[in-house]
Design an enzyme around this catalytic site. Structure first.
Site, PDB file in Angstrom:
ATOM      1  N   GLU A 154       0.801  -1.236   0.000  1.00  0.00           N
ATOM      2  CA  GLU A 154       0.000   0.000   0.000  1.00  0.00           C
ATOM      3  C   GLU A 154       0.837   1.291   0.000  1.00  0.00           C
ATOM      4  OE1 GLU A 154      -2.783  -0.372   3.245  1.00  0.00           O
ATOM      5  OE2 GLU A 154      -3.715  -2.149   2.392  1.00  0.00           O
ATOM      6  N   GLU A 270      -5.751 -11.044  -1.197  1.00  0.00           N
ATOM      7  CA  GLU A 270      -6.554 -10.847   0.031  1.00  0.00           C
ATOM      8  C   GLU A 270      -8.050 -10.827  -0.287  1.00  0.00           C
ATOM      9  OE1 GLU A 270      -5.230  -7.512   2.380  1.00  0.00           O
ATOM     10  OE2 GLU A 270      -3.129  -7.858   1.898  1.00  0.00           O
TER      11      GLU A 270
HETATM   12  C1  XIL Z   1      -5.675  -6.575   8.633  1.00  0.00           C
HETATM   13  C2  XIL Z   1      -5.916  -7.756   9.554  1.00  0.00           C
HETATM   14  O1  XIL Z   1      -6.818  -8.641   8.929  1.00  0.00           O
HETATM   15  C3  XIL Z   1      -6.479  -7.275  10.881  1.00  0.00           C
HETATM   16  O2  XIL Z   1      -6.537  -8.358  11.801  1.00  0.00           O
HETATM   17  C4  XIL Z   1      -5.593  -6.163  11.446  1.00  0.00           C
HETATM   18  O3  XIL Z   1      -6.210  -5.644  12.605  1.00  0.00           O
HETATM   19  C5  XIL Z   1      -5.394  -5.056  10.434  1.00  0.00           C
HETATM   20  O4  XIL Z   1      -4.862  -5.603   9.254  1.00  0.00           O
HETATM   21  N1  XIL Z   1      -4.795  -5.017   3.864  1.00  0.00           N
HETATM   22  C6  XIL Z   1      -3.690  -5.743   4.288  1.00  0.00           C
HETATM   23  C7  XIL Z   1      -3.799  -6.593   5.482  1.00  0.00           C
HETATM   24  O5  XIL Z   1      -2.672  -5.775   3.586  1.00  0.00           O
HETATM   25  O6  XIL Z   1      -2.595  -6.716   6.180  1.00  0.00           O
HETATM   26  C8  XIL Z   1      -4.890  -6.102   6.423  1.00  0.00           C
HETATM   27  O7  XIL Z   1      -5.024  -7.035   7.472  1.00  0.00           O
HETATM   28  C9  XIL Z   1      -6.183  -5.922   5.667  1.00  0.00           C
HETATM   29  C10 XIL Z   1      -6.025  -4.890   4.568  1.00  0.00           C
END
Ligand code: XIL
Length: 361
Positions: A154, A270
């Site tokens: 990101e 994701e």
């Molecule tokens: C999220 C996790 O799922 C949560 O448990 C944590 O509190 C915050 O991060 N994009 C990403 C992930 O790259 O690392 C994130 O994961 C969700 C959005």
């Protein structure tokens, strides 16, 4: 015909164990993906696997690759300047080794997991040596055991108004744009075998912020390739919404082709589908979610450079969205392939079908 006769027929006619194993192996997300040379997997937290044996068992039967949901993030493995803590990450790596799964590294540089002590560094040289030391230590520890590392996560955020769309992270402030190149180079030195990934979100829809972000990401990838940065893939997070009106298959297909033309692989890293705004009734809700899995994966898997599909969670029993995208009616959300009882939902069938329809890698 009864099942026993079926097996007997298989044996006597062809005498191959393949027939037997086909009869006995229930299709799973991982088996259907593997049949096309694809990889399916999910993110998970160490505690779910430790405390919920039923879930752990299901995880191994459906997944070929594991992404640690939080356990390798900077604030977890390197909470203080002089202290690393690998307890949970080690457990997950051992879990993948024991169960014959691939392991992902997620993630080395992410603004959201940067601890306060980093933000207190103001000296460029100091910042550079801290970044190098962190990556060398974390990547080096698991050298040879990681399929792919999300090296930078990101880094583009249009709202910050910076040149190139770069997020105003502390690393940008300290080292300028070159921090991205540096992170990949150090990771590559520390584990030359791992596939190195730039991972980002908001790259899917035909709306100005996503279209603009696609352009900025492409520019970043082009810049890295031109510099000779060891980057091998783009990770597309694909946290999807339940309204497909903004999904333009043609435009998304073109974006994937543009990434592929840079010589990069693509991983869907994701995926989940929020059911936040949908009516309560499970049947309709599940159908809408399943249709979104179908339309997205139908396009994504048409691109031969897409090598993996990873969902952000496997079962509705454990999903970050229950905190981040809860339903107004307070009922369980249903964004993932399995329901909270670990039973396959329509979404599971959609993903299976998308793998079945995919061309062989
Ligand atoms: C999220 C996790 O799922 C949560 O448990 C944590 O509190 C915050 O991060 N994009 C990403 C992930 O790259 O690392 C994130 O994961 C969700 C959005």
């Amino acid at each position: 015909m009864k099942r026993r006769d079926f097996i007997y027929l298989g044996l006597s006619t062809f005498g191959t164990t393949k027939i037997l194993s086909q009869l006995y192996t229930k299709p799973s997300l991982k088996s259907q993906a593997r049949a096309k040379g694809l990889i399916y997997g999910s993110s998970v937290q160490a505690s779910y696997l430790l405390e919920d044996k039923e879930f752990a068992h299901k995880f191994v039967s459906e997944c070929a690759i594991l992404t640690p949901e939080n356990e390798l993030k900077w604030h977890r493995v390197h909470p203080n300047p002089d202290r690393f803590n690998f307890k949970d990450a080690d457990f997950l790596v051992e879990f993948t080794q024991k169960n014959n799964l691939l392991m992902r590294g997620h993630t080395l540089i992410w603004h959201d997991s940067t601890p306060r002590w980093i933000k207190e560094i103001v000296d460029r040289k100091k910042g550079e040596s801290v970044l190098i030391n962190h990556i060398e230590t974390v990547v080096g520890r698991y050298k040879g055991l990681i399929h792919s590392w999300d090296v930078v996560n990101e880094a583009i955020y249009l709202t910050d108004g910076n040149k190139g769309g770069l997020r105003h992270s502390h690393w940008l402030y300290l080292l300028g744009k070159d921090y991205i190149d540096l992170a990949f180079r150090v990771a590559s030195e520390a584990d030359p075998q791992a596939l190195l990934v730039y991972n980002d979100h908001d790259l899917v829809y035909d709306i100005p912020p996503h279209q603009e972000k696609q352009k900025k990401v492409l520019k970043l990838l082009e810049w890295l390739k031109a510099k000779g940065t060891p980057i091998h893939a783009l990770g597309i997070q694909a946290h999807l919404i339940s309204n497909n009106a903004y999904f333009n298959a043609k435009k998304f297909r073109q974006f994937l082709a543009d990434v592929a033309s840079l010589g990069l692989k693509i991983m869907i890293t994701e995926m989940d589908v929020s059911d936040m705004g949908l009516a309560f009734f499970y049947g309709t809700r599940d159908q809408v979610v399943a249709d979104i899995y179908s339309s997205f994966l139908g396009v994504a898997l048409d691109e031969p450079n897409v090598i993996a599909v990873i969902t952000w969670g496997l079962s509705d029993r454990y999903t970050w969205l229950s905190e981040f995208r809860p339903r107004k009616d307070g009922t369980y959300i249903r964004p993932l392939p399995l329901d909270a009882n670990l039973k396959p939902k329509l979404a599971w069938h959609s993903i299976i079908k998308a793998f079945d329809n995919a061309t062989q890698r």
